[in-house]
Every structure is written in structure tokens, then in C-alpha cells.
Design a protein around this motif. Structure first.
Motif, PDB file in Angstrom:
ATOM      1  N   ILE A 299       4.650  10.082  -6.946  1.00 43.77           N
ATOM      2  CA  ILE A 299       5.769  10.431  -7.837  1.00 43.77           C
ATOM      3  C   ILE A 299       5.271  10.702  -9.246  1.00 43.77           C
ATOM      4  O   ILE A 299       5.695  11.670  -9.894  1.00 43.77           O
ATOM      5  CB  ILE A 299       6.831   9.311  -7.816  1.00 43.77           C
ATOM      6  CG1 ILE A 299       7.559   9.301  -6.475  1.00 43.77           C
ATOM      7  CG2 ILE A 299       7.826   9.465  -8.956  1.00 43.77           C
ATOM      8  CD1 ILE A 299       8.496   8.137  -6.279  1.00 43.77           C
ATOM      9  N   ILE A 300       4.347   9.884  -9.731  1.00 46.17           N
ATOM     10  CA  ILE A 300       3.794  10.099 -11.079  1.00 46.17           C
ATOM     11  C   ILE A 300       3.069  11.445 -11.144  1.00 46.17           C
ATOM     12  O   ILE A 300       3.228  12.208 -12.103  1.00 46.17           O
ATOM     13  CB  ILE A 300       2.843   8.949 -11.470  1.00 46.17           C
ATOM     14  CG1 ILE A 300       3.594   7.630 -11.578  1.00 46.17           C
ATOM     15  CG2 ILE A 300       2.102   9.262 -12.762  1.00 46.17           C
ATOM     16  CD1 ILE A 300       4.582   7.568 -12.712  1.00 46.17           C
ATOM     17  N   ILE A 301       2.271  11.753 -10.121  1.00 45.93           N
ATOM     18  CA  ILE A 301       1.543  13.025 -10.107  1.00 45.93           C
ATOM     19  C   ILE A 301       2.520  14.197 -10.029  1.00 45.93           C
ATOM     20  O   ILE A 301       2.365  15.199 -10.737  1.00 45.93           O
ATOM     21  CB  ILE A 301       0.531  13.055  -8.945  1.00 45.93           C
ATOM     22  CG1 ILE A 301      -0.588  12.048  -9.222  1.00 45.93           C
ATOM     23  CG2 ILE A 301      -0.030  14.447  -8.730  1.00 45.93           C
ATOM     24  CD1 ILE A 301      -1.536  11.833  -8.068  1.00 45.93           C
ATOM     25  N   TYR A 302       3.543  14.096  -9.189  1.00 37.98           N
ATOM     26  CA  TYR A 302       4.530  15.165  -9.074  1.00 37.98           C
ATOM     27  C   TYR A 302       5.261  15.386 -10.399  1.00 37.98           C
ATOM     28  O   TYR A 302       5.435  16.524 -10.841  1.00 37.98           O
ATOM     29  CB  TYR A 302       5.533  14.832  -7.960  1.00 37.98           C
ATOM     30  CG  TYR A 302       6.667  15.814  -7.862  1.00 37.98           C
ATOM     31  CD1 TYR A 302       6.482  17.048  -7.263  1.00 37.98           C
ATOM     32  CD2 TYR A 302       7.931  15.507  -8.367  1.00 37.98           C
ATOM     33  CE1 TYR A 302       7.521  17.964  -7.175  1.00 37.98           C
ATOM     34  CE2 TYR A 302       8.977  16.407  -8.291  1.00 37.98           C
ATOM     35  CZ  TYR A 302       8.765  17.634  -7.686  1.00 37.98           C
ATOM     36  OH  TYR A 302       9.786  18.539  -7.612  1.00 37.98           O
ATOM     37  N   LEU A 303       5.712  14.322 -11.030  1.00 36.15           N
ATOM     38  CA  LEU A 303       6.440  14.459 -12.286  1.00 36.15           C
ATOM     39  C   LEU A 303       5.560  15.001 -13.406  1.00 36.15           C
ATOM     40  O   LEU A 303       6.031  15.744 -14.268  1.00 36.15           O
ATOM     41  CB  LEU A 303       7.062  13.118 -12.692  1.00 36.15           C
ATOM     42  CG  LEU A 303       8.199  12.623 -11.801  1.00 36.15           C
ATOM     43  CD1 LEU A 303       8.648  11.244 -12.246  1.00 36.15           C
ATOM     44  CD2 LEU A 303       9.360  13.591 -11.795  1.00 36.15           C
TER      45      LEU A 303
ATOM     46  N   LEU B 181       0.826  -1.208   0.000  1.00 39.19           N
ATOM     47  CA  LEU B 181       0.000   0.000   0.000  1.00 39.19           C
ATOM     48  C   LEU B 181       0.863   1.262   0.000  1.00 39.19           C
ATOM     49  O   LEU B 181       0.608   2.198  -0.766  1.00 39.19           O
ATOM     50  CB  LEU B 181      -0.937  -0.002   1.206  1.00 39.19           C
ATOM     51  CG  LEU B 181      -2.110  -0.975   1.126  1.00 39.19           C
ATOM     52  CD1 LEU B 181      -2.872  -0.991   2.445  1.00 39.19           C
ATOM     53  CD2 LEU B 181      -3.034  -0.601  -0.009  1.00 39.19           C
ATOM     54  N   PHE B 182       1.888   1.282   0.858  1.00 37.31           N
ATOM     55  CA  PHE B 182       2.777   2.445   0.885  1.00 37.31           C
ATOM     56  C   PHE B 182       3.499   2.608  -0.447  1.00 37.31           C
ATOM     57  O   PHE B 182       3.667   3.725  -0.939  1.00 37.31           O
ATOM     58  CB  PHE B 182       3.795   2.336   2.020  1.00 37.31           C
ATOM     59  CG  PHE B 182       3.248   2.753   3.362  1.00 37.31           C
ATOM     60  CD1 PHE B 182       2.504   3.907   3.490  1.00 37.31           C
ATOM     61  CD2 PHE B 182       3.494   1.992   4.483  1.00 37.31           C
ATOM     62  CE1 PHE B 182       1.997   4.298   4.726  1.00 37.31           C
ATOM     63  CE2 PHE B 182       2.996   2.365   5.715  1.00 37.31           C
ATOM     64  CZ  PHE B 182       2.244   3.519   5.836  1.00 37.31           C
ATOM     65  N   GLY B 183       3.914   1.502  -1.036  1.00 37.22           N
ATOM     66  CA  GLY B 183       4.598   1.576  -2.319  1.00 37.22           C
ATOM     67  C   GLY B 183       3.713   2.126  -3.418  1.00 37.22           C
ATOM     68  O   GLY B 183       4.154   2.936  -4.238  1.00 37.22           O
ATOM     69  N   SER B 184       2.462   1.712  -3.431  1.00 35.63           N
ATOM     70  CA  SER B 184       1.552   2.222  -4.462  1.00 35.63           C
ATOM     71  C   SER B 184       1.238   3.701  -4.236  1.00 35.63           C
ATOM     72  O   SER B 184       1.141   4.467  -5.193  1.00 35.63           O
ATOM     73  CB  SER B 184       0.259   1.399  -4.486  1.00 35.63           C
ATOM     74  OG  SER B 184      -0.437   1.531  -3.269  1.00 35.63           O
ATOM     75  N   ILE B 185       1.103   4.104  -2.985  1.00 38.82           N
ATOM     76  CA  ILE B 185       0.842   5.523  -2.694  1.00 38.82           C
ATOM     77  C   ILE B 185       2.046   6.379  -3.090  1.00 38.82           C
ATOM     78  O   ILE B 185       1.893   7.425  -3.737  1.00 38.82           O
ATOM     79  CB  ILE B 185       0.491   5.711  -1.198  1.00 38.82           C
ATOM     80  CG1 ILE B 185      -0.876   5.087  -0.913  1.00 38.82           C
ATOM     81  CG2 ILE B 185       0.505   7.181  -0.804  1.00 38.82           C
ATOM     82  CD1 ILE B 185      -1.214   4.978   0.557  1.00 38.82           C
ATOM     83  N   ILE B 186       3.237   5.928  -2.742  1.00 39.37           N
ATOM     84  CA  ILE B 186       4.449   6.691  -3.087  1.00 39.37           C
ATOM     85  C   ILE B 186       4.632   6.729  -4.603  1.00 39.37           C
ATOM     86  O   ILE B 186       4.955   7.771  -5.172  1.00 39.37           O
ATOM     87  CB  ILE B 186       5.677   6.078  -2.384  1.00 39.37           C
ATOM     88  CG1 ILE B 186       5.583   6.330  -0.886  1.00 39.37           C
ATOM     89  CG2 ILE B 186       6.977   6.645  -2.947  1.00 39.37           C
ATOM     90  CD1 ILE B 186       6.615   5.591  -0.057  1.00 39.37           C
ATOM     91  N   GLY B 187       4.397   5.611  -5.275  1.00 39.80           N
ATOM     92  CA  GLY B 187       4.521   5.583  -6.731  1.00 39.80           C
ATOM     93  C   GLY B 187       3.533   6.503  -7.413  1.00 39.80           C
ATOM     94  O   GLY B 187       3.879   7.214  -8.360  1.00 39.80           O
TER      95      GLY B 187
END
Length: 78
Positions: free
Chosen positions: A62-66, A53-59
Motif C-alpha cells: 500500500i505504501i509503495i502504491y500510494l 507477515l501478510f500484514g507487513s507485505i500488504i502494508g
């Protein structure tokens, strides 16, 4: 050109017999370990679940930020 028949004959005569090359292995017994109820498997499951869950949230973040900084184009991803 090499004489392949002589080469095969040499390999067959110089080879050790199967009884020297191979050995019989005994069949493995069924595990005698009894299942435990100490919660180790359950804690491993929850650790993996939380990590996923943490990995999917962080990923996703990152996609939204980029995409907000226009380093990547969302049309390229989808």
C-alpha cells in the motif's frame, strides 16, 4: 460556607463498620491444569506469524502504491 468538620463527623458516625464493608477473600490456588501437547499453542503462534507477515507485505504494498500514485511523499515518511 459548609461546615466540613460536621460533615466529616457525620460521615464517620453514619459509616458502616469495616467488618460489614469488607470481606476476607481466600487465596486462589495454583492452577491444576496440566500443560497440553495438542499443538494448540503452536498453531496459534503460526497463525499470528503468518498474519503478521501478510500484514507487513500488504502494508508495504500500500505504501509503495500510494507513493507511485504520488498520494504520499516518501520523504514525509522517512
Amino acid at each position: 460556607m459548609p461546615d466540613f468538620e460536621a460533615l466529616v463527623r457525620h460521615q464517620q458516625t453514619s459509616r458502616r463498620p469495616a467488618t460489614e464493608r469488607l470481606k476476607v477473600v481466600e487465596k486462589l490456588s495454583i492452577s491444576t491444569q496440566t500443560p497440553t501437547n495438542d499443538g494448540k499453542n503452536l498453531s496459534t503462534f503460526f497463525f499470528g506469524l503468518i498474519g503478521g507477515l501478510f500484514g507487513s507485505i500488504i502494508g508495504t504494498a500500500i505504501i509503495i502504491y500510494l507513493s507511485a500514485k504520488e498520494f504520499i511523499d516518501l520523504k514525509m515518511l522517512f
